[in-house]
Design an enzyme around this catalytic site. Structure first.
Site, PDB file in Angstrom:
ATOM      1  N   LYS A   1      -8.704   1.190  -0.475  1.00  0.00           N
ATOM      2  CA  LYS A   1      -7.511   1.617  -0.844  1.00  0.00           C
ATOM      3  C   LYS A   1      -7.490   1.526  -2.018  1.00  0.00           C
ATOM      4  CE  LYS A   1      -4.028  -2.534  -0.043  1.00  0.00           C
ATOM      5  NZ  LYS A   1      -3.210  -2.587   1.039  1.00  0.00           N
TER       6      LYS A   1
ATOM      7  N   TYR B   1       5.990  -3.099 -33.336  1.00  0.00           N
ATOM      8  CA  TYR B   1       7.036  -3.272 -32.672  1.00  0.00           C
ATOM      9  C   TYR B   1       8.118  -3.697 -32.678  1.00  0.00           C
ATOM     10  CZ  TYR B   1       4.808   1.871 -31.422  1.00  0.00           C
ATOM     11  OH  TYR B   1       3.978   3.536 -31.607  1.00  0.00           O
TER      12      TYR B   1
HETATM   13  C1  LIG Z   1      -3.638  -3.749   1.441  1.00  0.00           C
HETATM   14  C2  LIG Z   1      -3.660  -3.918   3.066  1.00  0.00           C
HETATM   15  C3  LIG Z   1      -5.070  -5.275   3.549  1.00  0.00           C
HETATM   16  C4  LIG Z   1      -5.218  -6.173   2.415  1.00  0.00           C
HETATM   17  O1  LIG Z   1      -4.578  -6.944   1.733  1.00  0.00           O
HETATM   18  P1  LIG Z   1      -5.598  -8.596   0.340  1.00  0.00           P
HETATM   19  O2  LIG Z   1      -4.107  -9.123   0.439  1.00  0.00           O
HETATM   20  O3  LIG Z   1      -5.218  -7.141  -0.393  1.00  0.00           O
HETATM   21  O4  LIG Z   1      -6.464  -8.976   1.484  1.00  0.00           O
HETATM   22  C5  LIG Z   1      -4.902  -5.819   4.436  1.00  0.00           C
HETATM   23  N1  LIG Z   1      -3.870  -5.159   5.457  1.00  0.00           N
HETATM   24  C6  LIG Z   1      -3.578  -4.255   5.172  1.00  0.00           C
HETATM   25  C7  LIG Z   1      -2.609  -3.325   5.946  1.00  0.00           C
HETATM   26  C8  LIG Z   1      -3.016  -3.231   3.883  1.00  0.00           C
HETATM   27  O5  LIG Z   1      -2.300  -2.907   3.286  1.00  0.00           O
END
Ligand SMILES: *Cc1c(COP(=O)(O)O)cnc(C)c1O
Length: 377
Positions: free
Chosen positions: A52, A272
């Site tokens: 994702k 800054y």
């Molecule tokens: C993003 C996600 C994962 C992966 O989690 P990590 O901590 O990156 O391994 C697994 N399950 C769900 C439902 C997620 O949203």
């Protein structure tokens, strides 16, 4: 050869198309290595590589293509992310972690043969009312304690029965997510596990519970399908250091170069707000990277980085397109010297911690104008 440079939205950008010296090198061989660790850690389970958010900023299409020969499947957050993978030739299972957001997406879920999470009554009704050409694959989300999305454990039996009785629902699974798997041994993990198992009531339902932290530390939660994400990108999923993460290899190197050098006298302020004031004669380097590229604006003075392979520190407030760093005592370092913001020499987790965030946020925040260079294709 072996390196391709890709822009966003599928547009191909030619090598050296960016005039700035900033880029993120993506080591696909490291991602394959890390996926194999996920598989070896849960040898009886199949593993959905979580890609994702553009594979946590690493380029979803390139990462999925690199893993496709060995991956059991992929997981994404929404339909567009899934279709992008299908269009690039990925034929393996793709799970929509949040299911669909509106009923009209179901036609595409059907056509693209996606697997979807069903986490609420509305999604359940949409599935029951659908008229797909193929049986739909539904994984029922159980809220075992995260309390973000999912059905109460006590409702699982009824939801499972309703979907099971539906002629156009094929595969049925159960899925849950841990709130504190990154703290191995925390009692809340066992509570979630127990509540999930109680929800299933002894029914043999294909199950998926484990994120990266659970893959590496919680064999009882491995079950049928694991869902490793951050570990694929070489980052330990644990809050504290943990030996199970020792073999992971960082998959992203964010690199730029020195574009200006100056010498400042003691007492002179830098950047800054004059946040940093020189306490000695200070040689200052400027590197072409800023918060618009995803380098965290909250990084304090002292945040680690490396110049020409040597460790040094950020000084002064991060600006949109530039940062300043301490080159005192590095007289030989000049214009064009490479600067590593994170990667093999500078752990992204340390930069994240200094800036009060996590590597997940650094990676997913990489700016659009940072070219990704994929190596080990
Ligand atoms: C993003 C996600 C994962 C992966 O989690 P990590 O901590 O990156 O391994 C697994 N399950 C769900 C439902 C997620 O949203």
């Amino acid at each position: 050869m072996g390196a391709t440079k890709n822009g966003r939205r599928g547009k191909v950008v030619r090598m050296n198309a960016s005039s700035r010296p900033l880029h993120a090198r993506i080591h696909l061989d490291a991602i394959r290595h890390n996926y194999r660790i996920a598989k070896a850690s849960a040898p009886s389970s199949r593993a959905l590589a979580v890609v994702k958010a553009n594979a946590y900023g690493h380029g979803a299409i390139e990462v999925a293509r690199a893993l496709a020969p060995e991956a059991d499947g992929f997981a994404v957050a929404c339909l567009e992310e899934a279709l992008e993978l299908r269009e690039s030739g990925i034929r393996d299972r793709i799970l929509l972690l949040e299911g669909v957001f509106a009923p009209d997406e179901l036609a595409q879920v059907d056509a693209a043969e996606l697997t979807m999470v069903v986490h609420c009554r509305e999604q359940l009704d949409w599935v029951l009312a659908a008229r797909p050409e193929r049986p739909l694959r539904c994984w029922i989300k159980v809220d075992s304690g995260m309390h973000r999305v999912g059905f109460a454990p006590g409702d699982f039996g009824a939801i499972h029965a309703a979907l099971g009785a539906c002629a156009h629902v094929g595969e049925l699974g159960a899925i849950t997510h841990f709130a504190r798997a990154d703290e191995p041994g925390h009692p809340f993990i066992q509570r979630q596990l127990a509540d999930f198992d109680r929800a299933l009531g002894g029914k043999a339902v294909m199950s998926s519970l484990s994120n990266s932290a659970a893959v590496l530390s919680l064999p009882r939660a491995h079950r049928d399908w694991t869902r490793p994400g951050i570990m694929l990108y070489g980052i330990s999923p644990f809050v504290a250091s943990h030996p199970a993460a020792a073999e992971l290899r960082p998959a992203m190197t964010l690199e730029s170069a020195i574009i200006a050098v100056r010498d400042l006298a003691p007492g002179e302020p830098l950047g800054y707000g004059g946040r940093f004031v020189c306490d000695r004669p200070t040689r200052v380097g400027v590197a072409a990277v800023g918060y618009a590229d995803g380098y965290p604006r909250h990084a304090p003075d002292g945040t680690p980085l490396a110049v020409a392979g040597r460790p040094t520190r950020l000084i002064g407030r991060v600006s949109m397109d530039m940062i300043m760093l301490d080159l005192t005592g590095m007289e030989d370092v000049g214009l064009g010297a490479p600067v590593q913001l994170w990667g093999d020499r500078v752990p992204a987790a340390e930069v994240a911690q200094a800036a009060g965030t996590i590597a997940y946020e650094l990676f997913t925040g990489i700016g659009r104008r940072v070219p990704l260079i994929h190596e080990g294709v």
